[in-house]
Design a protein around this motif. Sequence first.
Motif, mmCIF file in Angstrom:
data_model
loop_
_atom_site.group_PDB
_atom_site.id
_atom_site.type_symbol
_atom_site.label_atom_id
_atom_site.label_comp_id
_atom_site.label_asym_id
_atom_site.label_seq_id
_atom_site.Cartn_x
_atom_site.Cartn_y
_atom_site.Cartn_z
ATOM 1 N N THR A 72 61.530 18.209 -12.000
ATOM 2 C CA THR A 72 60.330 17.440 -11.658
ATOM 3 C C THR A 72 59.095 18.296 -11.887
ATOM 4 N N LEU A 73 58.171 17.774 -12.660
ATOM 5 C CA LEU A 73 56.930 18.511 -12.915
ATOM 6 C C LEU A 73 55.882 18.126 -11.888
ATOM 7 N N TYR A 74 55.001 19.076 -11.613
ATOM 8 C CA TYR A 74 53.876 18.802 -10.725
ATOM 9 C C TYR A 74 52.598 18.943 -11.527
ATOM 10 N N PRO A 75 51.530 18.255 -11.095
ATOM 11 C CA PRO A 75 50.293 18.338 -11.888
ATOM 12 C C PRO A 75 49.711 19.734 -11.846
ATOM 13 N N TYR A 76 48.904 20.044 -12.822
ATOM 14 C CA TYR A 76 48.262 21.352 -12.875
ATOM 15 C C TYR A 76 47.222 21.469 -11.761
ATOM 16 N N THR A 77 47.036 22.693 -11.264
ATOM 17 C CA THR A 77 45.995 22.919 -10.252
ATOM 18 C C THR A 77 44.629 22.861 -10.947
ATOM 19 N N ALA A 78 43.557 22.918 -10.126
ATOM 20 C CA ALA A 78 42.207 22.841 -10.700
ATOM 21 C C ALA A 78 41.960 24.003 -11.670
ATOM 22 N N SER A 79 42.360 25.219 -11.267
ATOM 23 C CA SER A 79 42.056 26.352 -12.151
ATOM 24 C C SER A 79 42.949 26.320 -13.393
ATOM 25 N N GLU A 80 44.196 25.876 -13.246
ATOM 26 C CA GLU A 80 45.063 25.756 -14.426
ATOM 27 C C GLU A 80 44.480 24.724 -15.397
ATOM 28 N N THR A 81 44.011 23.611 -14.828
ATOM 29 C CA THR A 81 43.439 22.555 -15.677
ATOM 30 C C THR A 81 42.265 23.121 -16.475
ATOM 31 N N PHE A 82 41.427 23.903 -15.804
ATOM 32 C CA PHE A 82 40.259 24.479 -16.486
ATOM 33 C C PHE A 82 40.705 25.403 -17.632
ATOM 34 N N GLU A 83 41.695 26.260 -17.348
ATOM 35 C CA GLU A 83 42.160 27.207 -18.372
ATOM 36 C C GLU A 83 42.714 26.464 -19.590
ATOM 37 N N ILE A 84 43.466 25.407 -19.322
ATOM 38 C CA ILE A 84 44.079 24.650 -20.426
ATOM 39 C C ILE A 84 42.990 23.959 -21.259
ATOM 40 N N ILE A 85 42.031 23.352 -20.567
ATOM 41 C CA ILE A 85 40.952 22.651 -21.278
ATOM 42 C C ILE A 85 40.152 23.636 -22.140
ATOM 43 N N LYS A 86 39.879 24.802 -21.573
ATOM 44 C CA LYS A 86 39.103 25.811 -22.317
ATOM 45 C C LYS A 86 39.894 26.258 -23.561
ATOM 46 N N TYR A 87 41.174 26.496 -23.363
ATOM 47 C CA TYR A 87 42.034 26.936 -24.476
ATOM 48 C C TYR A 87 42.074 25.884 -25.588
ATOM 49 N N ARG A 88 42.292 24.626 -25.192
ATOM 50 C CA ARG A 88 42.392 23.563 -26.204
ATOM 51 C C ARG A 88 41.034 23.304 -26.859
ATOM 52 N N VAL A 119 30.459 22.506 -20.332
ATOM 53 C CA VAL A 119 31.221 21.346 -20.836
ATOM 54 C C VAL A 119 32.675 21.404 -20.357
ATOM 55 N N TYR A 120 33.279 22.607 -20.503
ATOM 56 C CA TYR A 120 34.689 22.702 -20.110
ATOM 57 C C TYR A 120 34.865 22.480 -18.603
ATOM 58 N N ASP A 121 33.864 22.911 -17.829
ATOM 59 C CA ASP A 121 33.961 22.703 -16.368
ATOM 60 C C ASP A 121 33.999 21.210 -16.047
ATOM 61 N N ILE A 122 33.113 20.472 -16.675
ATOM 62 C CA ILE A 122 33.034 19.053 -16.326
ATOM 63 C C ILE A 122 34.264 18.282 -16.848
ATOM 64 N N VAL A 123 34.730 18.657 -18.044
ATOM 65 C CA VAL A 123 35.936 17.998 -18.580
ATOM 66 C C VAL A 123 37.125 18.301 -17.663
ATOM 67 N N ALA A 124 37.240 19.579 -17.285
ATOM 68 C CA ALA A 124 38.375 19.971 -16.438
ATOM 69 C C ALA A 124 38.311 19.257 -15.082
ATOM 70 N N GLU A 125 37.105 19.128 -14.572
ATOM 71 C CA GLU A 125 36.937 18.455 -13.280
ATOM 72 C C GLU A 125 37.441 17.007 -13.345
ATOM 73 N N ILE A 126 37.053 16.320 -14.419
ATOM 74 C CA ILE A 126 37.476 14.917 -14.579
ATOM 75 C C ILE A 126 38.996 14.848 -14.769
ATOM 76 N N ALA A 127 39.521 15.770 -15.588
ATOM 77 C CA ALA A 127 40.973 15.764 -15.846
ATOM 78 C C ALA A 127 41.735 16.057 -14.551
ATOM 79 N N TYR A 128 41.210 16.999 -13.773
ATOM 80 C CA TYR A 128 41.889 17.368 -12.532
ATOM 81 C C TYR A 128 41.873 16.204 -11.539
#
Length: 397
Positions: free
Chosen positions: A204-220, A234-243
């Motif tokens: 079972t997978l769990y969703p990414y945490t806020a900081s993980e989401t940010f790192e992934i968005i920045k990387y991609r 930009v990456y902060d706001i995208v990550a926030e929405i994704a999180y």
Amino acid sequence: MVIYRVKNNMDSESLEGDIGASTLDHDYIPNLLKFRDNEISSIAKNFRSLFTKNNLSTIIIILGGPGYGKTSLVRFTVRRILEIAEKRNITLFGSYHNCWANRSASAILSRVIEELIGSSIKTKGISSEELITILRSFLIEENAHIILVLDDVNALTNEDLNTFFILQEDNRYESRISLILISRPTEWNILASTLNSRINEILTLYPYTASETFEIIKYRGKMAFKGEFIESGVYDIVAEIAYESHNMRMGIELLTRAGEYASATDQMITSEIIRKIKSKVYPELRAEVLESLHQHELLTLIGIARRLTNKGFIHTTIVDGYRYYKMATEEWGENPKGESSFRGYLKTLRDLGIINIVVSATGRKKRGVRARISMNDIPASIVIERVNEQLLLIESM
Ligand SMILES: Nc1ncnc2c1ncn2[C@@H]1O[C@H](COP(=O)(O)OP(=O)(O)OP(=O)(O)O)[C@@H](O)[C@H]1O
Ligand SMILES: [Mg+2]
């Protein structure tokens, strides 16, 4: 497609140092799958026996909510396993199928055989049992194994799913076929949680945490827009929405559409653009699912969506929906299918979570039930736009 000596259809080409907007495509698998090391190891250890003499095969299932990264995790991990097999001279095949695209055991098995053996083998009109025999003989002859990935496995009926279980279980100690199933948990519970006991591992997978989401968005984002100027934040706001949505697809789609918007309007990507396009991003309208819909399912969807753009229509009926579907077929130069086929298309769209069908008893005088069809959280205008794009694509093929 990468052609390994070991054949596979696991990924679109993914090379070290890939850059550009195409790295945001839904079938692109990044070279780095951040924050999933434990899950990658968990999956991989199920296949260790492939590299020893035992050759045990396995069935595992990956469960997780929308956009938790199930598909990318599995494609990434299987690609790694195939690379190891290649280095060790073990003949291992990987075959990935989204079950919305091929919705029966025989359709999937036919594709597997075509990929592995080539189109010289006639698969049309052959039963699943015969297809299994062909596949098995081929694997024995080649002294090979296959990892079969069935994504969105809930698109299969219980009976079709059982075919794959039998395929894997038969002759267990010599079995050459392993299965990785992927599903969202709710759908799996409805379909086949009774089959859990036959599965070797449920991950079972769990969703990414806020900081993980940010790192992934920045990387991609950095990979997609390398060299382009991006406003800080930009990456902060995208990550926030994704999180907030717990859906990484939301973040990746935001980046995609922001990139498109910025290049169409000849400006850099800014937070303002993200805010502007946010309302146009609906990760539930998954590209891979839209691509897998048949033409008449798309025409059904566009018919329903058009009906619901009329003022005052929050829901519609089967009769009305059918009328609008027929108008859509006329417009696209197609002959409409009968009402019972139309009902089948509606069921598929409901199973995909795009539309809702609520059945209620009608008034006392008219006996029977009435189905009310509505759209699931996605504005009809967005649905029309995306379905039109898909229909144009089909027409141009
Ligand atoms: N760890 C990660 N590193 C980089 N990108 C990721 C990671 N996890 C997910 N993504 C990206 O996020 C998007 C959504 O992931 P994916 O399609 O695998 O989700 P999913 O769980 O299969 O969703 P769904 O249930 O909607 O099919 C993809 O574009 C994927 O490449
Ligand atoms: Mg998926």
